[in-house]
Scaffold this active site. Structure first.
Site, PDB file in Angstrom:
ATOM      1  N   GLU A 222      -2.803   7.673  -4.940  1.00 36.32           N
ATOM      2  CA  GLU A 222      -2.909   7.127  -6.301  1.00 36.32           C
ATOM      3  C   GLU A 222      -4.353   7.123  -6.812  1.00 36.32           C
ATOM      4  OE1 GLU A 222      -1.578   3.023  -5.329  1.00 36.32           O
ATOM      5  OE2 GLU A 222      -3.622   2.389  -5.765  1.00 36.32           O
TER       6      GLU A 222
ATOM      7  N   ASP B 224       4.569  -0.121  -7.182  1.00 32.91           N
ATOM      8  CA  ASP B 224       3.275  -0.473  -7.793  1.00 32.91           C
ATOM      9  C   ASP B 224       2.131   0.258  -7.103  1.00 32.91           C
ATOM     10  OD1 ASP B 224       1.716  -2.050  -9.679  1.00 32.91           O
ATOM     11  OD2 ASP B 224       0.944  -3.119  -7.926  1.00 32.91           O
TER      12      ASP B 224
ATOM     13  N   ARG C 225       0.860  -1.185   0.000  1.00 35.47           N
ATOM     14  CA  ARG C 225       0.000   0.000   0.000  1.00 35.47           C
ATOM     15  C   ARG C 225       0.891   1.228   0.000  1.00 35.47           C
ATOM     16  NH1 ARG C 225      -3.209  -2.474  -1.873  1.00 35.47           N
ATOM     17  NH2 ARG C 225      -5.308  -3.049  -1.267  1.00 35.47           N
TER      18      ARG C 225
ATOM     19  N   HIS D 251      -0.506   0.128  -9.910  1.00 35.19           N
ATOM     20  CA  HIS D 251      -1.266  -0.815  -9.067  1.00 35.19           C
ATOM     21  C   HIS D 251      -1.808  -1.974  -9.922  1.00 35.19           C
ATOM     22  CE1 HIS D 251      -3.537  -0.967  -5.005  1.00 35.19           C
ATOM     23  NE2 HIS D 251      -3.406  -2.196  -5.489  1.00 35.19           N
TER      24      HIS D 251
HETATM   25  P1  NAD Z   1      -1.208 -11.108   5.038  1.00 32.75           P
HETATM   26  O1  NAD Z   1      -2.070 -10.595   6.126  1.00 32.75           O
HETATM   27  O2  NAD Z   1      -1.323 -12.542   4.635  1.00 32.75           O
HETATM   28  O3  NAD Z   1       0.341 -10.875   5.407  1.00 32.75           O
HETATM   29  C1  NAD Z   1       0.776  -9.697   5.999  1.00 32.75           C
HETATM   30  C2  NAD Z   1       1.925 -10.051   6.924  1.00 32.75           C
HETATM   31  O4  NAD Z   1       2.389  -8.830   7.522  1.00 32.75           O
HETATM   32  C3  NAD Z   1       1.517 -10.983   8.077  1.00 32.75           C
HETATM   33  O5  NAD Z   1       2.405 -12.071   8.154  1.00 32.75           O
HETATM   34  C4  NAD Z   1       1.586 -10.084   9.311  1.00 32.75           C
HETATM   35  O6  NAD Z   1       1.948 -10.791  10.484  1.00 32.75           O
HETATM   36  C5  NAD Z   1       2.643  -9.079   8.901  1.00 32.75           C
HETATM   37  N1  NAD Z   1       2.592  -7.824   9.623  1.00 32.75           N
HETATM   38  C6  NAD Z   1       1.496  -7.107   9.989  1.00 32.75           C
HETATM   39  N2  NAD Z   1       1.865  -5.986  10.628  1.00 32.75           N
HETATM   40  C7  NAD Z   1       3.221  -5.990  10.665  1.00 32.75           C
HETATM   41  C8  NAD Z   1       4.187  -5.087  11.182  1.00 32.75           C
HETATM   42  N3  NAD Z   1       3.824  -3.949  11.791  1.00 32.75           N
HETATM   43  N4  NAD Z   1       5.488  -5.399  11.025  1.00 32.75           N
HETATM   44  C9  NAD Z   1       5.857  -6.545  10.402  1.00 32.75           C
HETATM   45  N5  NAD Z   1       4.993  -7.448   9.896  1.00 32.75           N
HETATM   46  C10 NAD Z   1       3.684  -7.155  10.030  1.00 32.75           C
HETATM   47  O7  NAD Z   1      -1.447 -10.142   3.812  1.00 32.75           O
HETATM   48  P2  NAD Z   1      -1.162 -10.468   2.270  1.00 32.75           P
HETATM   49  O8  NAD Z   1      -2.317 -11.186   1.667  1.00 32.75           O
HETATM   50  O9  NAD Z   1       0.190 -11.071   2.149  1.00 32.75           O
HETATM   51  O10 NAD Z   1      -1.184  -8.995   1.642  1.00 32.75           O
HETATM   52  C11 NAD Z   1      -0.217  -8.025   1.989  1.00 32.75           C
HETATM   53  C12 NAD Z   1      -0.640  -6.703   1.408  1.00 32.75           C
HETATM   54  O11 NAD Z   1      -0.480  -6.739  -0.033  1.00 32.75           O
HETATM   55  C13 NAD Z   1      -2.149  -6.372   1.516  1.00 32.75           C
HETATM   56  O12 NAD Z   1      -2.516  -5.930   2.747  1.00 32.75           O
HETATM   57  C14 NAD Z   1      -2.348  -5.341   0.453  1.00 32.75           C
HETATM   58  O13 NAD Z   1      -2.127  -4.082   1.004  1.00 32.75           O
HETATM   59  C15 NAD Z   1      -1.262  -5.683  -0.556  1.00 32.75           C
HETATM   60  N6  NAD Z   1      -1.822  -6.057  -1.849  1.00 32.75           N
HETATM   61  C16 NAD Z   1      -1.417  -5.358  -2.943  1.00 32.75           C
HETATM   62  C17 NAD Z   1      -1.909  -5.673  -4.207  1.00 32.75           C
HETATM   63  C18 NAD Z   1      -1.442  -4.968  -5.452  1.00 32.75           C
HETATM   64  O14 NAD Z   1      -2.085  -5.096  -6.507  1.00 32.75           O
HETATM   65  N7  NAD Z   1      -0.329  -4.242  -5.424  1.00 32.75           N
HETATM   66  C19 NAD Z   1      -2.855  -6.694  -4.317  1.00 32.75           C
HETATM   67  C20 NAD Z   1      -3.240  -7.404  -3.172  1.00 32.75           C
HETATM   68  C21 NAD Z   1      -2.718  -7.074  -1.941  1.00 32.75           C
END
Ligand code: NAD
Length: 329
Positions: free
Chosen positions: A262, A257, A233, A294
């Protein structure tokens, strides 16, 4: 046949909506526009609507939805920072997100890492200008690099698995440590990750704790020339601090990305417009920064998952009052 109103529908989603409408016996009304207090009127007669993430949904929209009888919103996105959760609660509207294939973002992040490490933006733009020289485009081999993954969850853990094939040294920082990853990466503190990594890739959700997680103070701790990848994000990186870090040579490359503010730009054709986004203009101007709008979420599997899960969630809400993807504040 239940009525569902689908906002922000793209042409590539229609065949999927049609397929899942048949599966779930739904009558879907398509609205190209984003959901706003004005367009909420289009949902009259439906209990459920589905949206993407291009516009914030606040109290005005929730009030308008409640007034026309809508009870549920099925996001077709994983991120839900555009939803005002307090307002949703106040107007009694429940909502869910989707957990689509994490491979889509993981593969894209892997691609951006390789592109940055091999200076692909400069190579491609030079070839377009018939400049076939090699000076200044020397890259690095992945096996010589330490890659730091911040947030090794669904997406970050697949990035780790993807990268394990390149033989690089993998480290991760996460608040939760996964046993399944212990064979391929080492968990470290955030400070250690910042100090040791040649590439830093961010995969944490946007929370208060991760807002501007990469800021001026933390950029000061990274090695000179580090490559920073953000497919998570935009607001997890302080964009002005990143720009200053690139100008100072602290960050040697970036693959972006997602970007703060955005909305209204990414996913739109703005070719003839003067954009009111100076950080984007500066980042685009750097030869070592790759900006993608994105698009990490956008392979066919993920788009199909998004439509299917959002509609499954809405059907479940309407029929049982529950959804496995409900976001509860
Ligand atoms: P997820 O919840 O499976 O994994 C997130 C990880 O971050 C978890 O292991 C959690 O323990 C860890 N975490 C949370 N807070 C933390 C902190 N303060 N410090 C360190 N680690 C921390 O989520 P995911 O499915 O892997 O998705 C991650 C992010 O990817 C989403 O939240 C979204 O913002 C982003 N995303 C982007 C796109 C894109 O098109 N660019 C698409 C989908 C998701």
């Amino acid at each position: 046949m239940r009525k569902v109103v689908a906002y922000e529908t793209r042409a590539d989603e229609f065949p999927l909506f049609q397929k899942f409408a048949r599966k779930f016996d739904l009558d879907i009304k398509y609205i190209d526009d984003v959901l706003t207090p004005e367009t909420a009127m289009e949902a009259k007669g439906a209990e459920a609507v589905t949206i993407l993430g291009n516009y914030p949904v606040g109290s005005g929209t929730f009030k308008a939805l409640r007034d026309v009888g809508v009870k549920y919103i099925g996001l077709r996105t994983a991120g839900n920072n555009h939803i005002d959760q307090e307002a949703a609660k106040a107007y009694g509207i429940r909502f869910s997100n989707v957990a689509y294939s994490p491979y889509c973002v993981a593969d894209f992040a892997t691609m951006l890492i390789l592109m940055c490490v091999r200076k692909a933006k400069q190579i491609l733009s030079r070839v377009e200008a018939q400049d076939f020289s090699v000076e200044g485009i020397q890259g690095r081999e992945m096996r010589n690099l330490t890659i730091g993954i911040i947030g090794a969850g669904r997406i970050g853990s697949i990035v780790a698995k993807n990268l394990s094939g390149f033989g690089c040294n993998l480290i991760a920082h996460d608040t939760v440590e996964r046993d399944e990853l212990r064979g391929i990466l080492k968990y470290v503190s955030l400070d250690e990750l910042l100090e040791e990594s040649d590439v830093i890739t961010i995969h944490t959700p946007l929370f208060e704790s991760t807002y501007h997680m990469i800021n001026q103070e933390r950029i000061a701790k990274i090695k000179d020339g580090v490559c920073i990848i953000n497919c998570s994000r935009g607001a997890e990186v302080d964009t002005y601090a990143l720009i200053a870090g690139i100008e100072a040579g602290k960050a040697g490359a970036a693959g972006i990305d997602v970007l703060e503010d955005e909305e209204g730009i990414f996913h739109y054709d703005r070719r003839t417009d003067i954009l009111d986004h100076r950080q984007l203009a500066i980042l685009r101007s750097f030869p070592n920064v790759i900006v993608t709008p994105h698009t990490a979420f956008y392979p066919n599997q993920a788009v199909s998952d998004m439509a299917e899960m959002a509609l499954t969630s809405l059907v479940s809400f309407v029929e049982t009052g529950k959804s496995r993807w409900e976001i509860k504040s």
